[in-house]
Structure formats: C-alpha cells, structure tokens
Design a protein around this motif. Structure first.
Motif, PDB file in Angstrom:
ATOM      1  N   PRO A 242       0.965  -1.208   0.017  1.00  0.00           N
ATOM      2  CA  PRO A 242       0.099  -0.098  -0.139  1.00  0.00           C
ATOM      3  C   PRO A 242       1.115   1.067  -0.072  1.00  0.00           C
ATOM      4  O   PRO A 242       2.106   1.048  -0.066  1.00  0.00           O
ATOM      5  CB  PRO A 242      -0.920  -0.222   1.315  1.00  0.00           C
ATOM      6  N   PRO A 243       0.354   2.495   0.011  1.00  0.00           N
ATOM      7  CA  PRO A 243       1.087   3.702   0.047  1.00  0.00           C
ATOM      8  C   PRO A 243       2.327   3.535   1.050  1.00  0.00           C
ATOM      9  O   PRO A 243       1.863   3.326   2.205  1.00  0.00           O
ATOM     10  CB  PRO A 243       0.221   4.533   0.536  1.00  0.00           C
ATOM     11  N   THR A 244       3.376   3.699   0.776  1.00  0.00           N
ATOM     12  CA  THR A 244       4.713   3.569   1.579  1.00  0.00           C
ATOM     13  C   THR A 244       5.580   4.882   1.827  1.00  0.00           C
ATOM     14  O   THR A 244       5.890   5.355   0.628  1.00  0.00           O
ATOM     15  CB  THR A 244       5.400   2.339   1.164  1.00  0.00           C
TER      16      THR A 244
ATOM     17  N   ALA B 258      10.953   1.439  -5.067  1.00  0.00           N
ATOM     18  CA  ALA B 258      10.505   0.364  -5.832  1.00  0.00           C
ATOM     19  C   ALA B 258       8.887   0.243  -5.731  1.00  0.00           C
ATOM     20  O   ALA B 258       8.212  -0.064  -6.622  1.00  0.00           O
ATOM     21  CB  ALA B 258      11.112  -0.972  -5.537  1.00  0.00           C
ATOM     22  N   ALA B 259       8.464   0.472  -4.514  1.00  0.00           N
ATOM     23  CA  ALA B 259       6.806   0.534  -4.261  1.00  0.00           C
ATOM     24  C   ALA B 259       6.341   1.842  -4.533  1.00  0.00           C
ATOM     25  O   ALA B 259       5.079   2.115  -4.229  1.00  0.00           O
ATOM     26  CB  ALA B 259       6.967   0.381  -2.670  1.00  0.00           C
ATOM     27  N   LYS B 260       6.991   2.578  -5.367  1.00  0.00           N
ATOM     28  CA  LYS B 260       6.442   4.011  -5.725  1.00  0.00           C
ATOM     29  C   LYS B 260       5.914   4.809  -4.470  1.00  0.00           C
ATOM     30  O   LYS B 260       5.001   5.764  -4.442  1.00  0.00           O
ATOM     31  CB  LYS B 260       5.166   3.915  -6.598  1.00  0.00           C
ATOM     32  N   GLY B 261       6.733   4.644  -3.680  1.00  0.00           N
ATOM     33  CA  GLY B 261       6.239   5.548  -2.173  1.00  0.00           C
ATOM     34  C   GLY B 261       7.361   6.751  -1.945  1.00  0.00           C
ATOM     35  O   GLY B 261       7.887   7.489  -3.143  1.00  0.00           O
TER      36      GLY B 261
ATOM     37  N   ILE C  59       3.659  14.220   7.381  1.00  0.00           N
ATOM     38  CA  ILE C  59       2.656  13.392   8.240  1.00  0.00           C
ATOM     39  C   ILE C  59       1.302  13.786   7.374  1.00  0.00           C
ATOM     40  O   ILE C  59       0.332  13.067   7.333  1.00  0.00           O
ATOM     41  CB  ILE C  59       2.560  14.231   9.719  1.00  0.00           C
ATOM     42  N   ARG C  60       1.128  15.093   6.972  1.00  0.00           N
ATOM     43  CA  ARG C  60       0.103  15.414   6.155  1.00  0.00           C
ATOM     44  C   ARG C  60       0.058  14.386   4.918  1.00  0.00           C
ATOM     45  O   ARG C  60      -1.129  14.033   4.587  1.00  0.00           O
ATOM     46  CB  ARG C  60      -0.029  17.089   5.642  1.00  0.00           C
TER      47      ARG C  60
ATOM     48  N   GLY D 201      -2.179   9.647   2.136  1.00  0.00           N
ATOM     49  CA  GLY D 201      -1.988   8.551   1.131  1.00  0.00           C
ATOM     50  C   GLY D 201      -1.236   9.166  -0.216  1.00  0.00           C
ATOM     51  O   GLY D 201      -1.358   8.502  -1.235  1.00  0.00           O
ATOM     52  N   LYS D 202      -0.610  10.405  -0.172  1.00  0.00           N
ATOM     53  CA  LYS D 202      -0.064  11.011  -1.477  1.00  0.00           C
ATOM     54  C   LYS D 202       1.028  10.198  -1.749  1.00  0.00           C
ATOM     55  O   LYS D 202       1.891   9.847  -0.811  1.00  0.00           O
ATOM     56  CB  LYS D 202       0.210  12.315  -1.061  1.00  0.00           C
TER      57      LYS D 202
END
Length: 403
Positions: free
Chosen positions: A352-354, A376-379, A394-395, A400-401
């Motif tokens: 998930p978003p990382t 690699a996780a596109k985080g 934090i924001r 989940g940006k």
C-alpha cells in the motif's frame, strides 16, 4: 502553540536508608534498591516528600565533600527542539567496563538544575535516574556510553551532575546551558523544567478518528551514529518524539508498531494496537537494549540477510487479518545496498502507500535498503532534521499521497 503547564512532580518511590546511615550511605542504598524509576523515565524529585528531602540532602553532602572517585567522562548535549515542541537538553557519559564487577550493576544519577534568572537564581529542580549495566558477558568491551536529559523552557540554567555506584564511588560535572526559543512556540514556559518519560505522551486523543486509515509503523530503533553500544539520550528523544508526533497529527484509526534493530536483524518490540502502555514498554526496551554484540552469522549474511529479515517483517504485516492501509518506516538509515534483494523486490509492487521518514544526519538517504524499497514501491522518502520537517510528510502520509 500555547504554553502548557508542566505535569506535577512525582515523588521518588522506594526505601529510605536506615536513620543511622550517613547521607553518603543513603545514596548507595538508592543505587542498591534499584529505585523505581518508572519505565523509561527519570524521576523529578518532590522536595516536599521524605525521600525527596533525603535524596537532595545526600546530593548536597556528596557535592560539597570528598570521597572515592569513579572514573567517567561527561559531555553536555546543548538544548535542541524535540518533535513534540519541547526543548530538550542532556548529557552523555562514558565509563570503563573494567572498573565494575562482573555481575549486573546499577549506577545512580542524581543531578540539580537551577534556573539563572536576571533577578537571581531560581529554585533548583533535582532529577534521579538509574543506568543498568548488564553482566560482564553481555557488556561491550572497553568503554560504555549512555545518556539522559530533561525538558526545559527558554532561559539560562546551571547543571550540577552526580553519578555513583554501590561501592560508594562518585563522579561529578557542572555546566551552564541556555535554552532559546519563543515561549509561544514551546511546551514549557521560561524557567520551567520537566523530566523525560512517559508523561511526554498520553496516548491518542479521545476524539481520534475512528474511520481513518490503519497504519503499520516500522521503527528502526538504532543509533544515528553506527558503532554506539546504546542509544544516546538524544537518539531516544528523536525516535520517541517523532513517533508520537506522527501518531498525534496523522488522524490514524489505529497503529500497529514493530520496533527493530536492523544491524542485529532482531525485533525489539511489537504492538498490535499502539497505546500509552505500549509507549512505556517501547521506551524502556530501547533504553536498555545493547547494540554492541551482533551474532557472527548475522554479520556473515550481510545485505542479503538484512533484506530477508525486512521482507519477513513486511510479509507478516501483509498476512494479518486486517492489513494496514499505510506503511511507514521511521528511524535512521540501514546499510547501503547496490541493489534491492530479491525478497524485497518481489514485495514492492504489492505494498500500500509506503513512506520513509528518515532521521538521517544530513542528506536524503538514497542507497539504504529502506529507501530503495520505498522507491520500488512508488512511495516517498523524507529527510527529517527538525520538528517542522515532519509537518508535510505527516500530512501526505495521512492523505496517502505518492511522489
């Protein structure tokens, strides 16, 4: 932020020495009893309590007199702003392991901090803490180091610091420090002092979001400077205050936490639903954990072993009955790697978003395993050097940006 009042001082718990024992002996009795410093916390002495009065009298007697010396080196740590908007100052102490018996040993630390106002010195505040040395087989060789600290408001202060062991030996040091900052932006008012401990986080607010995202926080609880045998007081403050700021400001419905030592590839603490009690246990564990000795096989496995260990932590989270909606890595860098090990490479597209909130020393990490995994996780990876650096990540974590 409006100033808040310091929590009430807590009386020192434990047994007082027998009436016939001189004050120096009473200090030894404090060390031997392992006086109940609450988990991961030092104690701000209550001068109105019987034990507070005796501890203060013992300090003043030892400070003004002469006695057996305990060899040590003390380095003051200048005031720095914690992520909780509290100004923190501390100390680091070094002792030789050869100076102590092989059995587990306690060292008592009793120090006085006096505000130095223009109108004259203010009332001193006394703090008590205990350092635990493990048995000889678990100690690092040569010198051992640990640290502590306290919170303060703006202003100038005099610190008189004393440590002693059960053999009646003492070492001492004095220094002055100056806390700078706008009172309106600090949690303590000028001249106020407070202990570092569980009172610095009271758990998630009663009105915390119940429908917000669920998060798993992987806390890399390790020194920012590799090679240290224990976390310094400053490192502990950074880890814990950044963690609580993330929890307080994010709006998460729940937080699962896994604290680990990346170099030793060891899980230090887990909490399925992180709360104030979990915080107290975590703080005590990282305070006591030794980073000196690492298993030979772990060292031999190198980056591949570290990648497998990290993949195991993540995979366990993903297999939970209710996997988290966000993954957050928080802490100093892991070792650098030329490429991402296969277990992490396979996991990256499924995450998930990382995010990686890196408590690095100067630059955004690029080569360590966590940074490579997050990429690699596109985080997204963030460099966190001061409290204001936390606001944007934090924001974005809460929303989940992505990058």
């Amino acid at each position: 932020m409006a100033p808040v009042q310091s929590p009430e001082a807590r009386p020192l718990a434990g047994r007082s020495g027998p009436p016939a024992c001189p004050l120096r002996c009473w200090f030894v009795s404090l060390v031997l009893s392992g006086l109940a410093v609450p988990s991961a916390a030092q104690v701000k002495l209550d001068p109105a309590s019987s034990e507070g009065r005796q501890a203060i009298a013992a300090f003043e007697s030892i400070w003004e007199g002469k006695g057996r010396a305990l060899a040590c080196r003390v380095q003051p740590v200048p005031p720095r702003m914690a992520f909780s908007f509290r100004l923190w100052a501390g100390y680091q102490i070094w002792v030789s392991m050869s100076d102590f018996p092989p059995e587990p040993t306690r060292i008592g630390i009793l120090f006085r901090v006096r505000p130095l106002a223009k109108s004259g010195p203010g009332a001193p505040v006394f703090f008590w803490d205990v350092a635990q040395l493990p048995e000889a087989s678990r100690r690092p060789r040569g010198m051992a180091s640990w640290g502590g600290g306290f919170y303060l408001g703006a202003g100038e202060y005099q610190v008189d610091w004393l440590a002693g062991d059960a053999q009646g030996r003492h070492c001492r040091s004095s220094w002055k420090l100056k806390g700078r900052g706008k009172a309106s932006q600090m949690a303590l008012q000028p001249g106020q002092l407070d202990a570092v401990g569980v009172e610095s986080w009271r758990g998630r607010a009663p009105g915390a979001a119940k429908n917000g995202p669920r998060v798993t926080i992987f806390l890399h609880a390790a020194p920012r400077r590799p090679g240290r045998s224990q976390l310094s007081g400053y490192d502990r403050m950074l880890l814990l205050s950044s963690l609580t700021a993330l929890l307080d400001l994010s709006g998460f419905a729940s937080a699962r936490l896994v604290a680990f030592d990346g170099n030793a590839q060891k899980v230090l603490f887990r909490a399925e639903n992180f709360d104030q009690n979990s915080y107290a246990r975590l703080a005590e564990i990282i305070r006591q954990h030794s980073y000196g000795a690492v298993d030979y096989q772990v060292l031999r496995n190198g980056v591949a072993g570290e990648g497998k260990f990290l993949a195991g932590l993540i995979d366990e989270d993903r297999q939970a009955p209710r996997p988290s909606d966000r993954l957050v890595f928080l802490g100093p860098e892991l070792r650098s790697a030329r490429k991402l090990p296969e277990p992490l490479l396979a996991l990256a597209p499924t995450l998930p978003p990382t995010y990686y909130l890196a408590l690095a020393r100067d630059v955004v990490p690029q080569g360590d395993l966590i940074a490579k995994l997050v990429k690699a996780a596109k985080g997204k990876t963030y460099l966190v050097l001061r409290n204001t650096d936390l606001l944007k990540p934090i924001r974005e974590v809460a929303q989940g940006k992505g990058p």
